[in-house]
Design a protein around this motif. Sequence first.
Motif, PDB file in Angstrom:
ATOM      1  N   ARG A 100       0.736  -1.152  -0.175  1.00 21.85           N
ATOM      2  CA  ARG A 100       0.084  -0.053   0.161  1.00 21.85           C
ATOM      3  C   ARG A 100       0.830   1.215  -0.006  1.00 21.85           C
ATOM      4  O   ARG A 100       0.394   2.224  -0.806  1.00 21.85           O
ATOM      5  N   ALA A 101       1.830   1.231   0.859  1.00 14.74           N
ATOM      6  CA  ALA A 101       2.706   2.307   0.918  1.00 14.74           C
ATOM      7  C   ALA A 101       3.520   2.648  -0.270  1.00 14.74           C
ATOM      8  O   ALA A 101       3.547   3.881  -0.839  1.00 14.74           O
ATOM      9  N   ASP A 223      -2.132   3.285   8.283  1.00 14.66           N
ATOM     10  CA  ASP A 223      -1.299   4.648   7.716  1.00 14.66           C
ATOM     11  C   ASP A 223      -2.086   5.833   8.412  1.00 14.66           C
ATOM     12  O   ASP A 223      -1.721   7.053   8.752  1.00 14.66           O
ATOM     13  N   SER A 224      -3.290   5.853   8.131  1.00  7.54           N
ATOM     14  CA  SER A 224      -4.232   6.766   8.515  1.00  7.54           C
ATOM     15  C   SER A 224      -4.173   7.356   9.991  1.00  7.54           C
ATOM     16  O   SER A 224      -4.228   8.461  10.354  1.00  7.54           O
ATOM     17  N   THR A 225      -4.262   6.120  10.646  1.00  8.22           N
ATOM     18  CA  THR A 225      -4.477   6.267  12.091  1.00  8.22           C
ATOM     19  C   THR A 225      -2.981   6.808  12.420  1.00  8.22           C
ATOM     20  O   THR A 225      -2.943   7.426  13.760  1.00  8.22           O
ATOM     21  N   SER A 226      -1.874   6.282  12.088  1.00  7.85           N
ATOM     22  CA  SER A 226      -0.481   6.502  12.530  1.00  7.85           C
ATOM     23  C   SER A 226      -0.429   8.128  12.252  1.00  7.85           C
ATOM     24  O   SER A 226       0.296   8.928  13.158  1.00  7.85           O
ATOM     25  N   LEU A 237       6.101   9.952  14.110  1.00  3.38           N
ATOM     26  CA  LEU A 237       5.820   8.642  13.216  1.00  3.38           C
ATOM     27  C   LEU A 237       7.061   8.441  12.321  1.00  3.38           C
ATOM     28  O   LEU A 237       7.683   9.257  11.700  1.00  3.38           O
ATOM     29  N   ILE A 238       7.367   7.031  12.281  1.00  3.20           N
ATOM     30  CA  ILE A 238       8.298   6.606  11.269  1.00  3.20           C
ATOM     31  C   ILE A 238       7.659   6.042  10.200  1.00  3.20           C
ATOM     32  O   ILE A 238       6.659   5.039  10.311  1.00  3.20           O
ATOM     33  N   THR A 239       7.942   6.589   8.781  1.00  2.00           N
ATOM     34  CA  THR A 239       6.980   6.042   7.862  1.00  2.00           C
ATOM     35  C   THR A 239       8.057   6.380   6.637  1.00  2.00           C
ATOM     36  O   THR A 239       9.028   6.962   6.582  1.00  2.00           O
ATOM     37  N   THR A 240       7.482   5.744   5.554  1.00  2.00           N
ATOM     38  CA  THR A 240       7.694   6.007   4.163  1.00  2.00           C
ATOM     39  C   THR A 240       6.807   6.354   3.369  1.00  2.00           C
ATOM     40  O   THR A 240       7.036   6.586   2.004  1.00  2.00           O
ATOM     41  N   SER A 241       5.687   6.559   3.664  1.00  2.00           N
ATOM     42  CA  SER A 241       4.661   7.206   2.849  1.00  2.00           C
ATOM     43  C   SER A 241       4.783   8.607   2.659  1.00  2.00           C
ATOM     44  O   SER A 241       5.483   9.503   3.484  1.00  2.00           O
ATOM     45  N   VAL A 242       3.958   9.104   1.720  1.00  2.00           N
ATOM     46  CA  VAL A 242       3.849  10.527   1.223  1.00  2.00           C
ATOM     47  C   VAL A 242       3.237  11.320   2.692  1.00  2.00           C
ATOM     48  O   VAL A 242       2.137  11.018   3.143  1.00  2.00           O
ATOM     49  N   MET A 243       3.865  12.315   3.070  1.00  2.00           N
ATOM     50  CA  MET A 243       3.102  13.179   4.115  1.00  2.00           C
ATOM     51  C   MET A 243       2.951  14.604   3.599  1.00  2.00           C
ATOM     52  O   MET A 243       3.935  15.198   3.118  1.00  2.00           O
TER      53      MET A 243
END
Length: 298
Positions: A100-101, A223-226, A237-243
């Motif tokens: 998904r990411a 992702d949305s809850t994070s 938050l640690i992520t690789t998604s578009v912020m």
Amino acid sequence: MLHLRRLTYFLAVLDQGTLMAAADALHVAQPALSRQIRTLEEELGLHLFDRERGRLRPTPTAHRLEIIARTLLDQAHLAERATLSLRAGSLEQLVCATTRATAESLLAPFIQALDPTSPIVVCREVEHGEVEGALFTGADLAITPSPPSAAVASLQLGSFPVLAATHPAHHIAQASPASVPIAQLANELLILPPPTSMSRQELDRAYRRDGLPLGRHVVESSDSTSRALAASQRGVLITTSVMEAPLWVAPVTTADGSELRLSLYACWQREHYAAPQLATLATELSQFMRKQHHPWHN
């Protein structure tokens, strides 16, 4: 010899639960459907359904056959598509399996940028450990953060940063650094993806390499809850998604100052009927990825 139409009827009965519902879904008469099911049992020499008061109850054998039937029909569908594509000389539509990411941060923008004459790319979202395997269950192309096996053709697309995201009022954001060292994150409450996530695994390895404790953290798979937790000032938050706003975002760095990054690979079956076209598309995706700006906006 297996008849694909009868397997379609068989799966319809399993999916719909009753002969009547299956007959309606298939637009065939119920007695005709019942005869087809009996013929299938006779041809295979298998007892697939128990008949109870006009209802069909699948036997354990039916559930085992279901896996085979779905695989055969999926392969038949692929063969149909291959025939049409061979006749046209190219792929008109392809299925791309990815997480998904990756779908949100890379594949969707790439699809939007494709030329209208390019094949239609349809995304199939899967878990990290299932991406390459999807090539053997109907996907034409796969994009994975794990190095592909030697059993498939592949191309390294590039890499992207692991990001720290938090509310703009957070003290890290207020300092407005160009990056956030993992040593500094050790003192923060972190909002982390599950241990199966590649970004989480890369972060864990970096902490071990630098001899640092992970510290306080919560695990959130959504992702949305994070993002909501980070936006409500609950942690980093640690992520690789578009912020995007309202979050402040910066890349995470290790003890030597290098960015923590994940590589992405495209892979496909070597014997795929459109392998050259898939290789070309993977090259275009790599070029697109390398031209992209950093996926955050402060």
